[in-house]
Design a protein around this motif. Structure first.
Motif, PDB file in Angstrom:
ATOM      1  N   PRO A   1      -4.845  -0.964  -1.375  1.00 21.72           N
ATOM      2  CA  PRO A   1      -3.898  -2.083  -1.320  1.00 21.72           C
ATOM      3  C   PRO A   1      -3.895  -2.886  -2.615  1.00 21.72           C
ATOM      4  CG  PRO A   1      -5.863  -2.530   0.014  1.00 21.72           C
ATOM      5  CD  PRO A   1      -5.980  -1.121  -0.456  1.00 21.72           C
TER       6      PRO A   1
ATOM      7  N   GLU B   1      -6.470  -6.012   3.259  1.00 22.83           N
ATOM      8  CA  GLU B   1      -7.172  -5.222   4.277  1.00 22.83           C
ATOM      9  C   GLU B   1      -6.331  -5.083   5.547  1.00 22.83           C
ATOM     10  OE1 GLU B   1     -10.116  -2.658   5.229  1.00 22.83           O
ATOM     11  OE2 GLU B   1      -9.745  -3.640   3.311  1.00 22.83           O
TER      12      GLU B   1
ATOM     13  N   ASN C   1      -4.173  -2.305   4.687  1.00 26.22           N
ATOM     14  CA  ASN C   1      -4.970  -1.078   4.635  1.00 26.22           C
ATOM     15  C   ASN C   1      -5.136  -0.485   6.040  1.00 26.22           C
ATOM     16  OD1 ASN C   1      -6.665   0.907   3.459  1.00 26.22           O
ATOM     17  ND2 ASN C   1      -8.470  -0.268   4.013  1.00 26.22           N
TER      18      ASN C   1
ATOM     19  N   ILE D   1       0.856  -1.179   0.000  1.00 29.14           N
ATOM     20  CA  ILE D   1       0.000   0.000   0.000  1.00 29.14           C
ATOM     21  C   ILE D   1       0.897   1.235   0.000  1.00 29.14           C
ATOM     22  CG2 ILE D   1      -0.264   0.207   2.538  1.00 29.14           C
ATOM     23  CD1 ILE D   1      -3.305   0.727   1.869  1.00 29.14           C
TER      24      ILE D   1
END
Lengths: 148, 120
Positions: free
Chosen positions: A115, A93, A96, A47
């Motif tokens: 991401p 996630e 994230n 990310i």
């Protein structure tokens, strides 16, 4: 151009510790320094952070570890077979949420990307990584500034 | 009541729905949206009583989703569930008309506290 200070490793470590406990319901443990960390066929998520500091946070782990992380996040029974999309989604996630914590702690004008997750067979260099233990398997975390 | 859950992560939508149950909000109808644009469309067709939306999504971000709703005169109660919980983002959310911002990772207790005024 990157002008700000890179995220402190302790800050990134703390963000992962929070995610391990709150989202994955797993005790956070650093990888033991005297143990070699190997990676087989793996999953890599990254990310981007943009603003006063520019770079990305990269998470790499074995495919089986990624599947277990997804299962823990979803509260899925151990025997349940999760589709690859859900496994990639879950690992993305994790990053994230870590990225959001790091961004908030860095302050200044920052934006967080979305991401991205892909398959990999190349483990990052252990010397450049924070390595977290997932039930005895390594999860590699790198903070990578943009090239100057 | 009907709750619309907007997040580009299917896994996170499932976790939000599970946490709603854990927080004592079982029995509500749930509608899922995969980004802000899908959420905006589904608010028109599904007429939810509450929107729970991620912030950082492709196609239309959560804050643009909220601003477009309010700009079109729609006043559906709206809260964020997002990985970014800085004061700056809380102020942006509040100024745009959001009732609350729940930062990930979250707990059922945080959901209960934020949603009880809306869902009872």
């Amino acid at each position: 151009m990157t002008t700000g200070t890179a995220p402190d490793p302790a800050l990134v470590n703390a963000a992962f510790e929070q995610v391990w406990g709150s989202m994955l319901f797993t005790a956070f443990e650093p990888w033991p320094a005297d143990t070699v960390a190997n990676l087989g066929s793996g999953v890599q998520a990254q990310i981007e952070l943009r603003g006063d500091w520019n770079g990305r946070i990269v998470l790499t782990c074995d495919s089986e570890v990624a599947t277990q992380i997804a299962g823990a996040m979803l509260g899925a029974p151990a025997e349940e077979v999760l589709p690859d999309d859900d496994v990639h989604d879950a690992v993305g996630e994790v990053l994230n949420v870590v990225g959001g914590s790091v961004k908030g702690a860095l302050g200044g004008v920052m934006s967080l990307g979305l991401p991205g997750v892909s398959e990999t067979t190349n483990p990052p260099s252990a010397e450049d990584c924070l390595i977290i233990s997932w039930h005895g398997a390594p999860v590699f975390v790198e903070v990578v500034p943009d090239a100057a | 009541m009907k709750i619309l859950v907007a997040d580009d992560s299917r896994v996170m939508r499932q976790i939000v729905i599970r946490t709603l149950r854990q927080a004592g909000f079982s029995g509500h109808d749930i509608v899922e949206a995969e980004d802000g644009a899908d959420g905006f469309d589904k608010v028109q067709t599904e007429k939810p009583d509450l929107v729970l939306s991620d912030w950082n999504m492709p196609n239309k971000t959560g804050i643009d989703f909220l601003r477009d709703l309010r700009g079109s005169g729609n006043q559906t109660p709206f809260g964020f569930v997002t990985s970014e919980g800085s004061e700056e983002m809380r102020t942006l959310a509040s100024d745009a008309g959001a009732l609350f911002l729940i930062a990930k990772p979250f707990t059922a207790e945080v959901f209960e506290e934020a949603l009880t005024p809306v869902l009872g």
